[in-house]
Design a protein around this motif. Structure first.
Motif, PDB file in Angstrom:
ATOM      1  N   ARG A 104      43.214-110.546  72.139  1.00  0.00           N
ATOM      2  CA  ARG A 104      43.968-109.648  73.008  1.00  0.00           C
ATOM      3  C   ARG A 104      43.486-108.208  72.889  1.00  0.00           C
ATOM      4  O   ARG A 104      43.454-107.459  73.871  1.00  0.00           O
ATOM      5  CB  ARG A 104      45.462-109.746  72.693  1.00  0.00           C
ATOM      6  CG  ARG A 104      46.085-111.072  73.140  1.00  0.00           C
ATOM      7  CD  ARG A 104      47.567-111.121  72.794  1.00  0.00           C
ATOM      8  NE  ARG A 104      48.336-110.139  73.531  1.00  0.00           N
ATOM      9  CZ  ARG A 104      49.009-110.390  74.664  1.00  0.00           C
ATOM     10  NH1 ARG A 104      49.006-111.609  75.180  1.00  0.00           N
ATOM     11  NH2 ARG A 104      49.698-109.442  75.279  1.00  0.00           N
ATOM     12  N   SER A 105      43.093-107.819  71.692  1.00  0.00           N
ATOM     13  CA  SER A 105      42.593-106.459  71.498  1.00  0.00           C
ATOM     14  C   SER A 105      41.313-106.236  72.294  1.00  0.00           C
ATOM     15  O   SER A 105      41.149-105.201  72.960  1.00  0.00           O
ATOM     16  CB  SER A 105      42.348-106.194  70.016  1.00  0.00           C
ATOM     17  OG  SER A 105      41.732-104.932  69.825  1.00  0.00           O
ATOM     18  N   GLN A 134      42.124-106.158  75.997  1.00  0.00           N
ATOM     19  CA  GLN A 134      42.789-104.906  76.339  1.00  0.00           C
ATOM     20  C   GLN A 134      41.785-103.765  76.410  1.00  0.00           C
ATOM     21  O   GLN A 134      41.870-102.896  77.292  1.00  0.00           O
ATOM     22  CB  GLN A 134      43.880-104.580  75.318  1.00  0.00           C
ATOM     23  CG  GLN A 134      44.772-103.407  75.711  1.00  0.00           C
ATOM     24  CD  GLN A 134      45.608-103.701  76.935  1.00  0.00           C
ATOM     25  OE1 GLN A 134      46.240-104.751  77.034  1.00  0.00           O
ATOM     26  NE2 GLN A 134      45.609-102.769  77.897  1.00  0.00           N
ATOM     27  N   TYR A 183      39.986-104.061  79.629  1.00  0.00           N
ATOM     28  CA  TYR A 183      40.865-103.628  80.723  1.00  0.00           C
ATOM     29  C   TYR A 183      40.963-102.100  80.779  1.00  0.00           C
ATOM     30  O   TYR A 183      40.818-101.495  81.848  1.00  0.00           O
ATOM     31  CB  TYR A 183      42.248-104.242  80.544  1.00  0.00           C
ATOM     32  CG  TYR A 183      43.253-103.797  81.583  1.00  0.00           C
ATOM     33  CD1 TYR A 183      43.214-104.314  82.879  1.00  0.00           C
ATOM     34  CD2 TYR A 183      44.228-102.849  81.282  1.00  0.00           C
ATOM     35  CE1 TYR A 183      44.126-103.903  83.840  1.00  0.00           C
ATOM     36  CE2 TYR A 183      45.144-102.437  82.237  1.00  0.00           C
ATOM     37  CZ  TYR A 183      45.082-102.963  83.513  1.00  0.00           C
ATOM     38  OH  TYR A 183      45.976-102.548  84.465  1.00  0.00           O
ATOM     39  N   ASP A 184      41.180-101.492  79.621  1.00  0.00           N
ATOM     40  CA  ASP A 184      41.363-100.040  79.573  1.00  0.00           C
ATOM     41  C   ASP A 184      40.097 -99.281  79.937  1.00  0.00           C
ATOM     42  O   ASP A 184      40.161 -98.215  80.566  1.00  0.00           O
ATOM     43  CB  ASP A 184      41.837 -99.609  78.183  1.00  0.00           C
ATOM     44  CG  ASP A 184      43.248-100.079  77.873  1.00  0.00           C
ATOM     45  OD1 ASP A 184      43.993-100.389  78.828  1.00  0.00           O
ATOM     46  OD2 ASP A 184      43.598-100.163  76.683  1.00  0.00           O
ATOM     47  N   MET A 239      47.997-112.309  79.415  1.00  0.00           N
ATOM     48  CA  MET A 239      47.941-110.942  79.946  1.00  0.00           C
ATOM     49  C   MET A 239      47.838-111.007  81.474  1.00  0.00           C
ATOM     50  O   MET A 239      46.881-110.540  82.082  1.00  0.00           O
ATOM     51  CB  MET A 239      46.745-110.201  79.344  1.00  0.00           C
ATOM     52  CG  MET A 239      46.788-110.115  77.826  1.00  0.00           C
ATOM     53  SD  MET A 239      45.227-109.523  77.078  1.00  0.00           S
ATOM     54  CE  MET A 239      45.087-107.883  77.779  1.00  0.00           C
ATOM     55  N   GLU A 256      47.483-107.610  83.587  1.00  0.00           N
ATOM     56  CA  GLU A 256      46.137-107.045  83.505  1.00  0.00           C
ATOM     57  C   GLU A 256      45.140-107.921  84.269  1.00  0.00           C
ATOM     58  O   GLU A 256      44.207-107.418  84.903  1.00  0.00           O
ATOM     59  CB  GLU A 256      45.706-106.918  82.043  1.00  0.00           C
ATOM     60  CG  GLU A 256      46.470-105.874  81.250  1.00  0.00           C
ATOM     61  CD  GLU A 256      47.778-106.390  80.667  1.00  0.00           C
ATOM     62  OE1 GLU A 256      48.386-105.683  79.851  1.00  0.00           O
ATOM     63  OE2 GLU A 256      48.207-107.523  81.033  1.00  0.00           O
TER      64      GLU A 256
END
Length: 992
Positions: A803-804, A807, A810-811, A861, A864
């Motif tokens: 997930r990190s 993420q 995504y960011d 997620m 996202e």
């Protein structure tokens, strides 16, 4: 799985009321005449802007100058032999690409014709591997309306008049027709494989017209989906006070695109068929030795509908009837003479002459009345011939025979079966369209991206007959092993695998087959003449033995990259075939499994470095199945030596296991298992430091073929970890317990090394090297985890790491590029700047973005995920985007410039749908325990799996456990290990 979080996604609905009046929608609310609530929409007067192609930077050009020179030379050499190079960036089409595409026509694998959203027929792909994008402007639907009393008359082509290529209205060609449609009140609605064009009072304010385009693309229907035909159903609603006589006209040029209509010797012939179906056959004599093509244009006569034809007219003076005269006849009478049906075949056309035909269907529509008129288009080109000699019959010939005149029966059956097709299509699509959890844009984009399975140059052949080959065997010095591979001795250690095959197979010249030894660099087999015929015997016999024979299938990487079934890209696209046509997907994997066990010793020059190698190395998964002689001459791609690529073999193992688990097809599993094991063993040579991980070799040795990788890479390393897990799981179910344990052991060693070398606390570095981009954030870094989760296997990493990393992607890769409205850029530096190391690192890959979104869904997620994927919709499909609908490219830059239109990888959107509704077979498949490892003495265990043996075992077994029990009983245990020998992977003492 979908959670309630998905409700927070923005719907971005396109209600039809914004394009059509509510009153008109109500008038068409019957018999599927009205467009669906979820569809991609455009007004017909929308501007079809020219698309902007990417360009490389000066820095990139300097790096690739040597490659460019070699590639230019190769393109010229191929052209001297009358062939098009698989990759040709130097030749430009005369018709510049524009934002004009729409839903293509026909089923899969029999050639295709696309139809633009404004009504033009374009993107001709009748001959395999060739695509002519130019519209043939004589191919049109037109309408003629006269009201009682003759006070009101209307005539117009049903396409806006702002097309290029229209000359002066005073000439004898199509410019003399009435191009009066403005398109302001006409709209196009696309939901593949259907499309609706609504003419809301154009050209007659009191006549509402709906044209519904239907093609037989029906999941799990392996007959109708192969048919080269389409239907156009016109629904007419008279809102006026007078009765109206309405005549619809379909005109068609005897052409397969480009200037083929000018080559001469084309013949048109009228026909009257059964059930009121009548029309014209257009027999087209193709050039360059390609097989002929016959078109059929037809309409269905009913009690209220009268069908007439004009078998021949020309676009210039010289023919007895010109286009101008044809139009005048329709304007005056609304129909042609019935005697035209009796005129027989026309005289062959002369070179330089365009021969056209027309079918008219006319009906009276009462005030406030409704009427339906149906046309069909079919084309029959039963034989396909590849440039290097091999010929095959298309899949549809299994049901319609090999005569070109099958076009008549195809046109007839389309008109009598289209309602059933629509019922099946609606049954398939309704559950997704009615799922209120899903964003509107996603629903119709999911179906519309399937356009590629028709327009992506697909070839679907009947496998009941072997191919014919005009070439002499001496021209094809290829050694291909039988699919029944016998492994009688295997010795392996950490760094090398040696497989000696003592069995021999007689070739067609009587010489024995060649035993192969593979120590990383396979020996080139001596040229003893061709064993090509023997190869065909085994390949085709395999297909004939399969009770579920659905033929063999090819599709291009893209219309600009002419390579069949490019495997590193199929990795992303294959979810669509597995979901909708699983038997085709399994057959593609069977083709690659056979290829793994083959070797082709012909010399090839690799253009990136200018070095030489052999075309196909045993144990290596080929990049593609070829271009000009698929299945027989693989690896048309020659930029790099793909036998040294690090992603192809793991992708093969992952796809095979996913397909095996999803279908539960035991016969498939035992058929391909020897190739799976061989593919895994082949990769051992790339573990340079005995840490269980494969290393990249300092060049672009994976699908990102301009993006150099050093040492361990996130992309290939993650694929390798997933492949180890998948191979272990499949080995356990097949009954190869020893190999399962070796893969498990190596997995833990490799996973530890992977995390130690690449994990930086928030994501996995691009690679373990020391280059300026080694710490880049790669959007595709968790491709292996995507497949692991999609196949029901245990996660590769703990939830925090997965997930990190997602993420972070995504960011940075998504949201830092135009606020997330472009998709995920391939590479991003941790400082938030796009990685411009090379062309591909700065590109946004549409298919990879969909794959990343699928990975996010699997990780829980969803918000996202849909924001990420919506960037592709916004940039590619929306009205504010760049105009890439129905031609989704491989990539675009952050300023929207495309590379490689009509590309395979965007089918990865079906990976998202797979993640949203993982099949029950995957969820209930036996789970492998990667923790418990059985200790097996390497001195007392050996594995002997032969193709025949495994197949016999599978036939005796019933169910997974029964099959595995029989296989287990067949395994012999007798490999003595000499002093100093090591098993692969390391034993427990060495490898922990």
């Amino acid at each position: 799985m979908v959670t309630s979080n998905i409700f927070h996604c923005r719907k971005n609905s396109w209600p039809p009321e914004e394009y059509i009046s509510r009153h008109t929608l109500q008038l068409f609310d019957f018999d599927s005449a009205g467009p669906p609530k979820q569809a991609w929409r455009r007004r017909l007067n929308s501007h079809a802007n020219l698309l902007k192609e990417f360009s490389i930077t000066f820095k990139e050009a300097i790096k690739m100058v040597r490659l460019g020179i070699r590639l230019w030379s190769y393109v010229r050499e191929e052209a001297s032999h009358g062939r098009k190079a698989p990759i040709d960036p130097f030749t430009r089409e005369s018709c510049k690409p524009s934002a004009s595409q729409g839903v293509p026509l026909g089923g899969m694998g029999s050639g295709s014709i696309s139809r633009g959203f404004r009504g033009e027929f374009r993107q001709w792909q009748i001959v395999p591997g060739t695509c002519d994008p130019s519209p043939v402007m004589a191919n049109q639907f037109s309408i003629f309306i006269s009201r009682d009393g003759g006070n009101k008359k209307y005539a117009s082509v049903l396409a806006p008049g702002q097309h290029e290529g229209l000359g002066k209205a005073s000439d004898e060609g199509i410019s003399s027709w009435d191009w009066k449609l403005s398109g302001q009140h006409s709209t196009y609605h696309a939901l593949f494989p259907r499309a609706w064009t609504i003419y809301d009072g154009e050209p007659d304010p009191d006549l509402k017209v709906s044209c519904r385009q239907i093609s037989p693309f029906i999941p799990h229907n392996y007959k109708d989906t192969s048919l080269p035909t389409a239907v156009f159903v016109y629904t007419l609603v008279n809102t006026g006070k007078e009765r109206a006589k309405v005549s619809l006209l379909l005109t068609w040029a005897n052409s397969i695109g480009g200037v083929s209509h000018l080559s001469g010797d084309h013949v048109n012939e009228p026909f009257i068929g059964e059930d009121g179906v009548s029309g014209v056959l257009l027999h087209h004599k193709t050039g360059k030795g390609n097989p002929p093509v016959t078109f059929a244009i037809a309409a269905c006569e009913t009690q209220n509908v009268n069908v007439t034809v004009l078998p021949c007219f020309g676009l210039a003076e010289g023919r007895s009837v010109t286009a101008r005269e044809m139009w005048s006849k329709m304007t005056q009478d609304g129909q042609f003479d019935r005697d035209n049906f009796n005129c027989g075949p026309s005289m062959p056309s002369s070179p330089g002459e365009t021969l056209c035909a027309a079918v008219s269907a006319s009906a009276w529509v009462e005030p406030h009345g409704k009427c339906t008129i149906a046309f069909s288009l079919a084309w029959s080109s039963p034989k396909i011939k590849f440039l290097k000699g091999s010929s095959y019959h298309r899949r549809y010939t299994k049901f319609y025979g090999t005569s070109e005149r099958a076009a008549l029966n195809l046109a007839h059956d389309a008109l009598t079966n289209y309602k059933r097709w629509e019922e099946e299509i609606e049954k398939w699509q309704s559950p997704i369209l009615n799922d209120e959890r899903l964003p509107e844009w996603y629903k119709f984009t999911l179906f519309n991206e399937l356009y590629f399975l028709v327009a992506g140059g697909t070839v679907w052949i009947d496998s009941s007959l072997p191919p014919t080959n005009a070439k002499n065997d001496q021209d094809l010095p290829i050694e291909v092993e039988s699919v029944d591979v016998k492994v009688t001795e295997a010795k392996v250690n950490h760094k090398h695998i040696t497989v000696s095959e003592h069995s021999t197979i007689s070739g067609c010249n009587g010489s024995p087959g060649v035993g192969l030894k593979n120590n990383g660099d396979s020996a080139i087999p001596p040229n003893k003449g061709s064993s090509n015929h023997l190869s065909h015997h085994f390949k085709w016999q395999d297909q004939l033995d399969d009770s579920d024979d659905v033929g063999r299938f090819l599709y291009l990487e893209g219309v600009e990259y002419i390579m069949w079934c490019t495997y590193d890209v199929h990795f992303y696209a294959s979810f669509a075939l597995l979901e909708l046509f699983p038997k085709i997907e399994l057959n593609i994997q069977r083709d690659f499994a056979k290829a793994v066990l083959s070797e082709d010793g012909r010399k090839v020059k690799f253009l990136a470095e200018g070095n030489y190698g052999i075309r196909k190395v045993r144990g290596a998964v080929p990049h593609d199945l070829g271009t000009h002689d698929p299945w027989n001459e693989m690896n048309a791609y020659n930029i790099h030596d793909t036998s040294k690529w690090k992603d192809l073999n793991p992708k093969f193992v992952l796809q095979v296991y996913r397909d095996f688990a999803a279908t539960g097809n035991l016969s498939f599993g035992v058929d391909v298992w020897p190739a799976v094991r061989t593919a895994m063993e082949y990769m051992e040579q790339f573990d340079r430091d005995d840490d269980g991980l494969i290393e990249n070799d300092g060049f672009p040795d994976q699908t990102y073929d301009t993006w150099t990788v050093h040492g361990v890479s996130a992309y290939c390393g993650c694929l390798w970890l997933a492949a180890l897990q998948a191979a272990a799981a499949m080995a356990e179910q097949i009954g190869d317990k020893f190999f399962a344990e070796t893969c498990k052991t190596k997995f833990f060693t490799a996973k530890s090394a992977f995390e130690m070398k690449l994990w930086n606390g928030s994501y996995f570095n691009y690679d373990s090297g020391s280059s300026s981009n080694s710490k880049s954030i790669q959007a595709d870094q968790l491709a292996g985890q995507w497949y692991t989760a999609s196949s029901g296997l245990a996660p590769l990493f703990d939830e925090f790491k997965t997930r990190s990393a997602l993420q972070k992607i995504y960011d940075f890769n998504v949201m830092k590029v135009k606020g997330g409205r472009m998709g995920a850029v391939n590479g991003m530096h941790p400082n938030g700047k796009v990685d411009e190391t090379c062309m591909q690192s700065r590109e946004i890959w549409t298919g990879v973005t969909y794959a990343v979104a699928a990975n996010m869904i699997l990780a829980g997620m969803e918000k996202e995920a849909f924001t990420t994927a919506e960037g592709i919709f916004t940039a590619g499909w929306s009205e504010e985007g760049f105009g890439y609908w129905f031609q989704t490219p491989e990539a675009w830059t952050i300023d929207g410039h495309f590379r490689s239109l009509i590309y395979m990888r965007p089918l990865a959107i079906w990976g998202m749908q797979w993640a949203l509704s993982i099949p029950k077979a995957i969820l209930e498949a036996p789970k492998i325990n990667m923790i418990d490892r059985i200790l097996i003495s390497p001195a007392t265990f050996s594995l002997s799996l032969t193709g025949n043996g495994v197949r016999k075992i599978a036939n005796k077994a019933s169910g997974i456990r029964g099959c595995c029990r029989f296989i287990r009983d067949a395994i012999s245990v007798s490999i003595p290990v000499g002093r100093g020998a090591k098993m692969w992977p390391p034993n427990m003492k060495d490898g922990g």
